[in-house]
Design an enzyme around this catalytic site. Structure first.
Site, PDB file in Angstrom:
ATOM      1  N   SER A 114     -33.324  62.591 -44.022  1.00 56.27           N
ATOM      2  CA  SER A 114     -32.662  61.474 -44.689  1.00 56.27           C
ATOM      3  C   SER A 114     -32.057  60.473 -43.714  1.00 56.27           C
ATOM      4  O   SER A 114     -32.764  59.893 -42.899  1.00 56.27           O
ATOM      5  CB  SER A 114     -31.614  62.032 -45.654  1.00 56.27           C
ATOM      6  OG  SER A 114     -31.101  61.002 -46.450  1.00 56.27           O
ATOM      7  N   HIS A 115     -30.753  60.349 -43.754  1.00 55.15           N
ATOM      8  CA  HIS A 115     -30.034  59.341 -42.970  1.00 55.15           C
ATOM      9  C   HIS A 115     -29.612  59.853 -41.603  1.00 55.15           C
ATOM     10  O   HIS A 115     -28.963  59.143 -40.851  1.00 55.15           O
ATOM     11  CB  HIS A 115     -28.793  58.938 -43.762  1.00 55.15           C
ATOM     12  CG  HIS A 115     -28.041  60.154 -44.239  1.00 55.15           C
ATOM     13  ND1 HIS A 115     -28.497  60.917 -45.298  1.00 55.15           N
ATOM     14  CD2 HIS A 115     -26.931  60.753 -43.774  1.00 55.15           C
ATOM     15  CE1 HIS A 115     -27.669  61.932 -45.464  1.00 55.15           C
ATOM     16  NE2 HIS A 115     -26.712  61.863 -44.553  1.00 55.15           N
ATOM     17  N   ASP A 278     -32.088  53.879 -46.109  1.00 52.92           N
ATOM     18  CA  ASP A 278     -31.899  54.885 -45.062  1.00 52.92           C
ATOM     19  C   ASP A 278     -33.234  55.402 -44.511  1.00 52.92           C
ATOM     20  O   ASP A 278     -34.303  54.889 -44.826  1.00 52.92           O
ATOM     21  CB  ASP A 278     -31.044  56.039 -45.592  1.00 52.92           C
ATOM     22  CG  ASP A 278     -31.784  56.909 -46.587  1.00 52.92           C
ATOM     23  OD1 ASP A 278     -32.660  56.385 -47.280  1.00 52.92           O
ATOM     24  OD2 ASP A 278     -31.498  58.122 -46.674  1.00 52.92           O
ATOM     25  N   ASP A 280     -35.258  57.894 -45.086  1.00 52.81           N
ATOM     26  CA  ASP A 280     -36.371  58.230 -45.978  1.00 52.81           C
ATOM     27  C   ASP A 280     -36.436  57.319 -47.203  1.00 52.81           C
ATOM     28  O   ASP A 280     -37.200  57.594 -48.130  1.00 52.81           O
ATOM     29  CB  ASP A 280     -36.285  59.694 -46.393  1.00 52.81           C
ATOM     30  CG  ASP A 280     -35.020  60.001 -47.173  1.00 52.81           C
ATOM     31  OD1 ASP A 280     -34.008  59.315 -46.958  1.00 52.81           O
ATOM     32  OD2 ASP A 280     -35.036  60.932 -47.997  1.00 52.81           O
ATOM     33  N   ASP A 282     -34.325  56.532 -49.686  1.00 60.85           N
ATOM     34  CA  ASP A 282     -33.772  56.789 -51.013  1.00 60.85           C
ATOM     35  C   ASP A 282     -32.357  56.245 -51.198  1.00 60.85           C
ATOM     36  O   ASP A 282     -31.870  56.148 -52.317  1.00 60.85           O
ATOM     37  CB  ASP A 282     -33.861  58.279 -51.387  1.00 60.85           C
ATOM     38  CG  ASP A 282     -33.137  59.184 -50.419  1.00 60.85           C
ATOM     39  OD1 ASP A 282     -32.592  58.678 -49.417  1.00 60.85           O
ATOM     40  OD2 ASP A 282     -33.130  60.412 -50.649  1.00 60.85           O
ATOM     41  N   ARG A 283     -31.679  55.897 -50.102  1.00 64.99           N
ATOM     42  CA  ARG A 283     -30.330  55.331 -50.251  1.00 64.99           C
ATOM     43  C   ARG A 283     -30.369  53.810 -50.215  1.00 64.99           C
ATOM     44  O   ARG A 283     -31.323  53.230 -49.695  1.00 64.99           O
ATOM     45  CB  ARG A 283     -29.431  55.798 -49.104  1.00 64.99           C
ATOM     46  CG  ARG A 283     -29.169  57.268 -49.118  1.00 64.99           C
ATOM     47  CD  ARG A 283     -28.146  57.624 -48.046  1.00 64.99           C
ATOM     48  NE  ARG A 283     -27.766  59.025 -48.213  1.00 64.99           N
ATOM     49  CZ  ARG A 283     -26.715  59.585 -47.665  1.00 64.99           C
ATOM     50  NH1 ARG A 283     -25.929  58.881 -46.879  1.00 64.99           N
ATOM     51  NH2 ARG A 283     -26.431  60.851 -47.881  1.00 64.99           N
ATOM     52  N   LYS A 377     -33.311  59.719 -55.791  1.00 66.67           N
ATOM     53  CA  LYS A 377     -32.678  58.414 -55.748  1.00 66.67           C
ATOM     54  C   LYS A 377     -33.663  57.443 -55.087  1.00 66.67           C
ATOM     55  O   LYS A 377     -34.610  57.864 -54.447  1.00 66.67           O
ATOM     56  CB  LYS A 377     -31.341  58.457 -55.031  1.00 66.67           C
ATOM     57  CG  LYS A 377     -31.341  59.107 -53.669  1.00 66.67           C
ATOM     58  CD  LYS A 377     -29.909  59.192 -53.157  1.00 66.67           C
ATOM     59  CE  LYS A 377     -29.822  60.017 -51.888  1.00 66.67           C
ATOM     60  NZ  LYS A 377     -29.418  61.396 -52.166  1.00 66.67           N
TER      61      LYS A 377
HETATM   62  C1  G1P Z   1     -24.720  63.953 -48.743  1.00 66.68           C
HETATM   63  C2  G1P Z   1     -24.088  63.119 -49.833  1.00 66.68           C
HETATM   64  C3  G1P Z   1     -24.685  63.495 -51.167  1.00 66.68           C
HETATM   65  C4  G1P Z   1     -26.196  63.324 -51.109  1.00 66.68           C
HETATM   66  C5  G1P Z   1     -26.757  64.126 -49.946  1.00 66.68           C
HETATM   67  C6  G1P Z   1     -28.251  63.900 -49.767  1.00 66.68           C
HETATM   68  O1  G1P Z   1     -24.468  65.322 -48.980  1.00 66.68           O
HETATM   69  O2  G1P Z   1     -22.691  63.274 -49.857  1.00 66.68           O
HETATM   70  O3  G1P Z   1     -24.118  62.681 -52.157  1.00 66.68           O
HETATM   71  O4  G1P Z   1     -26.780  63.780 -52.296  1.00 66.68           O
HETATM   72  O5  G1P Z   1     -26.106  63.738 -48.738  1.00 66.68           O
HETATM   73  O6  G1P Z   1     -28.544  62.563 -49.514  1.00 66.68           O
HETATM   74  P1  G1P Z   1     -23.263  66.141 -48.274  1.00 66.68           P
HETATM   75  O7  G1P Z   1     -23.439  65.953 -46.780  1.00 66.68           O
HETATM   76  O8  G1P Z   1     -22.001  65.485 -48.720  1.00 66.68           O
HETATM   77  O9  G1P Z   1     -23.437  67.537 -48.754  1.00 66.68           O
HETATM   78 ZN    ZN Z   2     -32.137  59.711 -47.752  1.00 63.35          ZN
END
Ligand code: G1P
Ligand code: ZN
Length: 544
Positions: A114-115, A278, A280, A282-283, A377
């Site tokens: 992800s990010h 982000d 991937d 999705d954000r 998302k």
């Molecule tokens: C974080 C975000 C959560 C999101 C997840 C995946 O998770 O807070 O809302 O769904 O990334 O993108 P966390 O690190 O808080 O468990």
């Molecule tokens: Zn992501």
């Protein structure tokens, strides 16, 4: 000639999937058999029927291509009939979800952290999404973890690599591999939901946008949608070539990490609209000229304006938000007379509600918004939703948001993250807070009075499954809240997240900066958690 091999392996004991799949540093994944073990555990636990098709792709981060070649050979050895993958091994997470649903595959494997930063020392990740296109529910991820702890063999075919750079049909053993355009199906889905003609008109009329793909997966998607289909000038894009290390950046679209875009939107001659997504895809982050839209507000505003968007004109079944997300959407749902669900953090909890047709829109405070068009998302979807609303209302992002606050009141909101805290210290903070549950209700803290506190637990209204320990909530009598939660996606020590929310119906306060408006709650959060003494941190690592 291809040979199917059954190779001996020994378990790793740290393959427990977190909020969104298994995430580790790249060198961890590069250990002999590490990826293979986890993939075999996925295949063994999901037991795909003969003839099954799998979607496979990732966000282009370092190790993406190597992992895809390994997984293709393992899928062939495990009896899959076909794998659909994007050219160059690229699929954004929303595009993967779109493909799983459109081609009715037996789910898919998405490679992404992800990010989180990428590169040889950065993070890598892998997750399985089920046939509905959404992240596997906990009972599947737990089964995968259990199998990973006792795995003794994995299956793989000895074959040459697939030419992932060229669109076409290939075979590995008896399995077909379709290397497809990663963008086309997704772009078509977007065009079916939004009023592209109206957005094209808006852009042609001189409304300037800037989209920052942060050197991540959405670059090619943004090019196709904004430039080719919506006619925006090429200068509307920045950082739109995906790089394995994201240009050494942190591909998380928030005020801290997307500062390049933020500086442009807050600078002189700023564009009218800015957005970022982000690693991937999705954000999303939404900005107006000199204006930031909090993700919690964004969900509420999309909900309130959904009737302006062709794909949602028929009405919304309901809306869902994760527990730490502000209650702004709840107020809109109430006025619309639709249900609003409060789920634990993580996208997987929304899937059941959507499959049961209980909600249409959902979102999280962590820059994630989406709808039942897929089961992830969706960053670009949120950007297009906003552009559609702006085109339909012919108002700026700031005006739309301020009018929303004037009508519904403002849920002033911020999240403070304390990253890389030693795990035992972070656990100590949480235990200390839980120990104070009995004495807190009724206490006056500054101008706030504690109404109740709990550790959030959730009973899924569809399948009855129960998730406990989802975050500590301190709820005040005026509807304000402080939530403490440990991250489930971090890869170094623990990350403590403190979520702060104060409801303010008074329009005369709506100009205030969130940090100023929340200053008293921030202080109370520090006192209640003994934050400085326990963590020695005086400032959050990231404020969003
Ligand atoms: C974080 C975000 C959560 C999101 C997840 C995946 O998770 O807070 O809302 O769904 O990334 O993108 P966390 O690190 O808080 O468990
Ligand atoms: Zn992501």
């Amino acid at each position: 000639m291809t040979t199917t091999l059954t190779l001996h392996t020994t378990p790793f004991n740290d393959q427990k999937p977190g909020t969104s799949g298994l995430r580790k540093r790249v060198p961890v994944f590069q250990q002999a058999n590490y990826l293979e073990n986890f993939v075999q555990a996925i295949f063994d636990s999901i037991q795909a029927p003969a003839g099954a098709t799998l979607v496979l792709g990732g966000d282009g981060r370092f190790y993406n291509l190597e992992a895809i070649q390994i997984i293709l050979k393992m899928a062939a050895a495990n009896g899959y009939a076909r794998v659909l993958t994007g050219q160059g091994g690229i699929l954004s997470t929303p595009a993967a979800s779109c493909l799983i649903r459109k081609y009715a595959t037996f789910g898919g494997i998405i490679l992404s952290a992800s990010h989180n930063p990428g590169g040889p020392e950065g993070d890598f990740g892998i997750k399985y999404n089920t046939a509905n296109g959404g992240p596997a529910p906990e009972k599947i991820t737990e089964a995968i973890f259990e199998l990973s702890k006792k795995i003794s063999h994995y299956r793989i075919i000895e074959a040459s690599d697939v030419a992932l750079d060229t669109i076409g049909e290939y075979t590995i053993g008896k399995m077909h591999v379709s290397v497809i355009d990663p963008v086309a199906d997704y772009a078509e889905l977007m065009e079916s939901l939004f009023d592209f003609a109206a957005i094209r008109g808006l852009l042609a009329g001189g409304f300037n946008i800037k989209f920052d793909a942060m050197h991540a997966v959405n670059g090619p998607y943004a090019r196709e949608i904004f430039i080719n289909r919506l006619g925006a000038p090429v200068a509307s894009l920045m950082n739109c070539v995906p790089l394995p290390d994201f240009g050494n950046g942190h591909p998380d679209p928030n005020l801290t990490y997307a500062h390049e875009l933020v500086e442009i939107l807050y600078g002189e001659n700023a564009p009218d609209f800015g957005a970022a997504s982000d690693g991937d895809g999705d954000r999303n982050m939404i900005l107006g000229r000199h204006f930031f839209v909090t993700p919690s507000d964004s969900l509420a505003i999309l909900t309130a304006n959904a009737k302006l968007v062709p794909g949602y004109r028929a009405g919304l079944k309901g809306v869902a938000r994760s527990m730490p997300t502000s209650a702004a959407a709840d107020r809109v749902a109430k006025e619309l007379g639709i249900p609003c669900y409060e789920t634990p953090t993580g996208w997987k909890f929304f899937g059941n509600l959507m499959d049961a047709d209980k909600v249409t829109l959902c979102g999280e405070e962590s820059f994630g918004t989406g709808s039942s068009h897929i089961r992830e998302k969706d960053g670009l979807w949120a950007v297009l939703f906003w552009l559609n609303i702006v085109a339909a209302r012919a108002q700026s992002v700031e005006t739309i948001t301020r009018e929303h606050w004037a009508h519904f009141g403002r849920n002033v909101y911020s999240r403070h993250d304390y990253e890389a805290i030693p795990t035992e210290v972070a656990n100590g903070v949480m235990t200390h807070l839980k120990d104070s549950f009995a004495s807190l209700p009724g206490q006056k803290l500054g101008s706030y009075t504690v109404e109740r506190c709990d550790d959030f637990s959730y009973t899924d209204p569809v399948d009855g499954s129960i998730s406990t320990g989802q975050g500590i909530r301190i709820l005040f009598t005026d509807g304000s809240r402080i939530v403490f939660r440990l991250s489930g996606t971090g890869t170094e020590g623990a990350t403590l997240r403190i979520y702060l929310e104060a409801y303010d119906p008074d329009i005369n306060n709506h100009h205030l900066d969130a940090q100023v408006a929340l200053s008293e709650l921030i202080q109370i959060a520090g006192q209640l958690s003994e934050l400085v003494t326990r963590t020695t941190r005086v400032q959050p690592s990231v404020i969003t």
